[in-house]
Design a protein around this motif. Structure first.
Motif, mmCIF file in Angstrom:
data_model
loop_
_atom_site.group_PDB
_atom_site.id
_atom_site.type_symbol
_atom_site.label_atom_id
_atom_site.label_comp_id
_atom_site.label_asym_id
_atom_site.label_seq_id
_atom_site.Cartn_x
_atom_site.Cartn_y
_atom_site.Cartn_z
ATOM 1 N N UNK A 123 11.555 11.001 5.649
ATOM 2 C CA UNK A 123 11.098 10.319 4.436
ATOM 3 C C UNK A 123 9.970 9.342 4.725
ATOM 4 N N UNK A 124 10.149 8.489 5.713
ATOM 5 C CA UNK A 124 9.121 7.516 6.091
ATOM 6 C C UNK A 124 8.538 7.949 7.427
ATOM 7 N N UNK A 125 7.240 8.248 7.423
ATOM 8 C CA UNK A 125 6.646 8.867 8.606
ATOM 9 C C UNK A 125 5.361 8.135 9.009
ATOM 10 N N UNK A 126 5.421 7.242 9.989
ATOM 11 C CA UNK A 126 4.217 6.535 10.437
ATOM 12 C C UNK A 126 3.305 7.435 11.256
ATOM 13 N N UNK A 127 2.031 7.035 11.339
ATOM 14 C CA UNK A 127 1.073 7.789 12.147
ATOM 15 C C UNK A 127 -0.009 6.856 12.670
ATOM 16 N N UNK A 128 -0.668 7.278 13.735
ATOM 17 C CA UNK A 128 -1.801 6.552 14.307
ATOM 18 C C UNK A 128 -2.910 7.557 14.571
ATOM 19 N N UNK A 129 -4.145 7.059 14.650
ATOM 20 C CA UNK A 129 -5.261 7.966 14.882
ATOM 21 C C UNK A 129 -6.431 7.271 15.542
ATOM 22 N N UNK A 164 -6.939 4.123 13.355
ATOM 23 C CA UNK A 164 -6.167 4.214 12.111
ATOM 24 C C UNK A 164 -4.687 4.014 12.389
ATOM 25 N N UNK A 165 -4.023 3.307 11.485
ATOM 26 C CA UNK A 165 -2.563 3.214 11.498
ATOM 27 C C UNK A 165 -2.097 3.329 10.058
ATOM 28 N N UNK A 166 -1.063 4.120 9.838
ATOM 29 C CA UNK A 166 -0.612 4.304 8.464
ATOM 30 C C UNK A 166 0.799 4.825 8.397
ATOM 31 N N UNK A 167 1.228 5.100 7.174
ATOM 32 C CA UNK A 167 2.572 5.625 6.961
ATOM 33 C C UNK A 167 2.540 6.540 5.742
ATOM 34 N N UNK A 168 3.232 7.669 5.855
ATOM 35 C CA UNK A 168 3.414 8.580 4.734
ATOM 36 C C UNK A 168 4.833 8.430 4.198
ATOM 37 N N UNK A 169 4.972 8.415 2.881
ATOM 38 C CA UNK A 169 6.268 8.405 2.224
ATOM 39 C C UNK A 169 6.454 9.772 1.581
#
Length: 218
Positions: A123-129, A164-169
């Motif tokens: 459900x909560x999926x962080x990511x970096x780039x 980049x740093x973020x999160x997908x819901x």
């Protein structure tokens, strides 16, 4: 304050879309795993982090907001390549201690590699780039009542690294909401600022963008 109001409206729109997305995929047993493409539309605020010195005067560049778009290709469920950019221009007012002296528009775009943590259906999926960006400049204009009135201003394109740093819901296997932060560091010597063809300084802005959006994967 107006820029934060726009970002708030974007967040509200994201939350408003969520029920419709759930309803559309209601009853499905599909998985986000194995889907290789995703597109995201959103809105971001851009704020320079540096105050360049131009013609011997310390200046500040105001931030602005703009719509953004990104296209993502997932090599695996965890590794993706993203093409990102602003769909409109960020307008930057240039100020000195004595007031506004000029304005310039910037429009960044970037290509980066990303790592998304966890499984595709989490459900909560962080990511970096990490990747490379360029920020085209246009619309350079001197303030009619400022010290550069009537003079021709030019600013070179900024180029360098972007983190980049973020999160997908994940709302459904297809739909997701995204929030991210991007930092762009000019690593190519900083773009020159010219007045009437003569270099008078460097436009080292190194902006940070904070954005929200809604995406679909397929």
């Amino acid at each position: 304050m107006m820029h934060f109001r726009h970002l708030t409206l974007a967040v509200v729109a994201t939350l408003a879309i969520a029920p419709a997305a759930f309803a559309q995929d209601a009853g499905t047993t599909s998985s986000a795993g194995g889907k290789r493409f995703a597109v995201v539309g959103g809105y971001a605020l851009s704020e320079p982090t540096s105050n360049p010195q131009i013609a011997g005067t310390r200046t500040t560049f105001d931030g602005d907001g703009a719509a953004t778009l990104s296209a993502n290709y997932y090599v695996t469920d965890n590794i993706a390549v993203e093409a990102w950019g602003s769909a409109d221009k960020f307008g930057n007012r240039v100020r000195s201690p004595n007031g506004k002296i000029a304005s310039v528009d910037t429009q960044p775009y970037a290509l980066s590699a990303q790592y998304h943590f966890g499984t595709a259906d989490k459900t909560v999926r962080p990511f970096v780039g990490l990747g490379y960006y360029e920020a085209n400049t246009s619309g350079e204009k001197a303030e009619p009542s400022g010290p550069l009135a009537g003079q021709r201003i030019g600013v070179e394109t900024a180029k360098g690294a972007m983190a980049t740093a973020g999160v997908d819901l994940n709302m459904t296997p297809t739909w997701f909401a995204r929030a991210d932060v991007r930092y762009m560091q000019d690593t190519t010597g900083q773009p020159n600022v010219a007045v009437n063809g003569t270099n008078v300084g460097k436009a080292e802005l190194n902006p940070v963008t904070v954005g929200v959006g809604v995406g679909a994967r397929f």
